[in-house]
Design a protein around this motif. Structure first.
Motif, PDB file in Angstrom:
ATOM      1  N   HIS A  47       0.806  -1.221   0.000  1.00  0.00           N
ATOM      2  CA  HIS A  47       0.000   0.000   0.000  1.00  0.00           C
ATOM      3  C   HIS A  47       0.840   1.274   0.000  1.00  0.00           C
ATOM      4  O   HIS A  47       0.368   2.325  -0.420  1.00  0.00           O
ATOM      5  N   LEU A  49       4.570   2.634  -1.248  1.00  0.00           N
ATOM      6  CA  LEU A  49       5.649   2.226  -2.149  1.00  0.00           C
ATOM      7  C   LEU A  49       7.021   2.385  -1.500  1.00  0.00           C
ATOM      8  O   LEU A  49       7.394   3.493  -1.090  1.00  0.00           O
ATOM      9  N   ILE A  65       4.984  -5.652 -10.394  1.00  0.00           N
ATOM     10  CA  ILE A  65       4.470  -4.634 -11.309  1.00  0.00           C
ATOM     11  C   ILE A  65       2.960  -4.751 -11.474  1.00  0.00           C
ATOM     12  O   ILE A  65       2.216  -3.767 -11.338  1.00  0.00           O
ATOM     13  N   GLU A  66       2.480  -5.966 -11.768  1.00  0.00           N
ATOM     14  CA  GLU A  66       1.084  -6.153 -12.141  1.00  0.00           C
ATOM     15  C   GLU A  66       0.136  -6.220 -10.951  1.00  0.00           C
ATOM     16  O   GLU A  66      -1.004  -5.758 -11.038  1.00  0.00           O
ATOM     17  N   HIS A  68       1.021  -5.219  -7.593  1.00  0.00           N
ATOM     18  CA  HIS A  68       1.281  -4.234  -6.546  1.00  0.00           C
ATOM     19  C   HIS A  68       1.614  -2.843  -7.092  1.00  0.00           C
ATOM     20  O   HIS A  68       1.903  -1.930  -6.311  1.00  0.00           O
ATOM     21  N   GLN A  69       1.569  -2.713  -8.411  1.00  0.00           N
ATOM     22  CA  GLN A  69       1.806  -1.421  -9.075  1.00  0.00           C
ATOM     23  C   GLN A  69       3.144  -0.790  -8.689  1.00  0.00           C
ATOM     24  O   GLN A  69       3.255   0.428  -8.510  1.00  0.00           O
ATOM     25  N   VAL A  70       4.155  -1.616  -8.528  1.00  0.00           N
ATOM     26  CA  VAL A  70       5.506  -1.118  -8.276  1.00  0.00           C
ATOM     27  C   VAL A  70       6.143  -0.787  -9.627  1.00  0.00           C
ATOM     28  O   VAL A  70       6.229  -1.661 -10.499  1.00  0.00           O
ATOM     29  N   PRO A  71       6.596   0.432  -9.863  1.00  0.00           N
ATOM     30  CA  PRO A  71       7.245   0.768 -11.131  1.00  0.00           C
ATOM     31  C   PRO A  71       8.497  -0.082 -11.347  1.00  0.00           C
ATOM     32  O   PRO A  71       9.254  -0.353 -10.405  1.00  0.00           O
ATOM     33  N   ASP A  72       8.733  -0.483 -12.573  1.00  0.00           N
ATOM     34  CA  ASP A  72       9.850  -1.370 -12.874  1.00  0.00           C
ATOM     35  C   ASP A  72      11.203  -0.818 -12.413  1.00  0.00           C
ATOM     36  O   ASP A  72      12.039  -1.580 -11.919  1.00  0.00           O
TER      37      ASP A  72
END
Length: 314
Positions: A47, A49, A65-66, A68-72
């Protein structure tokens, strides 16, 4: 501190996201090393980053990435540090001594059953801890099979599920090897080394089996479907998904697969390829822990460089 390391970060109801918020408010960089193979797919979400997420492999990179929406750019692939000690283990007992310890016939193959955690092996509709009942049935089926009835059978309980096995009455040439440690367990290495094949429902000990170069089998058990097909990470180890674990839809197929594995009919190079891609993608002979340390130090160095640049500007 120069950096905050925090894991597993995805447990429901955890206070860890508040620690991340506090560190960010203080300008302290946060690194999230993913501990286990199922952490990103079976728990909660990230939740808040972190500054860096350290994953085992490209599959976990995609999960981060998909899901948890963590940028690469925030992700570094290090391999799996928790297995470094296991990679370095060597057998300490002769086969005869090992077999004598458990009352086994040293001339016969050993089949190792790796028990799963309660999360996988508990059927919510019945009393907790029923994997022991499945193991009794499974053992009986092996004894009925003409090509497998002579095998020794060693059962290794999950480290968190030892209690139910303390009163287990093992038949002849069936033994229980209680774990000595949660991770890097020398007794598990010894058991794998002397076994011909390992069997499990869905457990991280299958990864240790891969490190030891052993074939692994699993069989679909309807009452434990939630802990097998009901989890995303179950498929990660299967041959159909590029892994090495042989999946059987029923007991008859499972016994045929086991007879082949006991006879040595498996591909050791496929196991090695899986180990490299899943546990040590930066090189199978290169320990992951130093790579993780380098990644953590890089985050600290970046912070110091930004601070120095800001000071020079001011």
């Amino acid at each position: 501190p120069d950096v905050l390391l925090i894991t597993p970060l995805i447990m429901s109801g955890s206070q860890q996201p508040d620690f991340v918020k506090s560190a960010k408010a203080l300008g302290v960089p946060v690194v999230f090393p993913v501990f286990s193979w199922d952490n990103l797919s079976t728990k909660g979400l990230v939740h808040v980053l972190p500054d860096r997420v350290l994953v085992w492999n490209d599959r976990q990179r995609r999960e981060a990435i998909e899901m948890h929406q963590v940028p690469d750019p925030y992700i570094t692939v290090t391999g799996a540090p928790r297995f470094d000690d296991f990679f370095g283990m060597r057998p300490q007992m002769s086969r005869q001594r090992f077999c004598d310890e458990y009352g086994f016939d040293a001339t016969q193959p050993i089949v190792l059953y790796l028990c799963s955690s309660e999360f996988v092996a508990r059927n919510k509709w019945v009393e907790a801890g029923r994997e022991i009942d499945f193991v009794r049935t499974w053992t009986g089926r092996l004894r009925q099979d003409p090509s497998l009835r002579g095998c020794n059978i060693l059962i290794r309980p999950h480290p968190r599920e030892r209690a139910q096995w303390t009163g287990f009455e093992a038949p002849e040439r069936v033994a229980v090897a209680l774990p000595q440690a949660m991770n890097a367990d020398p007794s598990l290495f010894e058991a794998l080394h002397h076994s011909a094949v390992a069997v499990g429902l869905n457990t991280s000990a299958q990864l240790e089996a891969a490190v030891a170069g052993k074939p692994v089998l699993t069989v679909l058990v309807p009452e434990f479907a939630a802990g097998q097909q009901g989890t995303l990470h179950f498929s990660y180890l299967l041959k159909e998904q590029g892994g090495f674990v042989e999946l059987a839809p029923d007991m008859e197929t499972h016994l045929r697969q086991m007879a082949s594995a006991v006879a040595g009919e498996y591909d050791p190079q496929a196991i090695r390829r899986f180990v490299e891609s899943f546990l040590r993608p930066r090189g199978i002979d290169r320990p992951a822990s130093p790579i993780m340390v380098e990644a953590i130090e890089a985050v600290v160095d970046e912070r110091r460089a930004r601070a120095a640049a800001g000071h020079a500007t001011s």
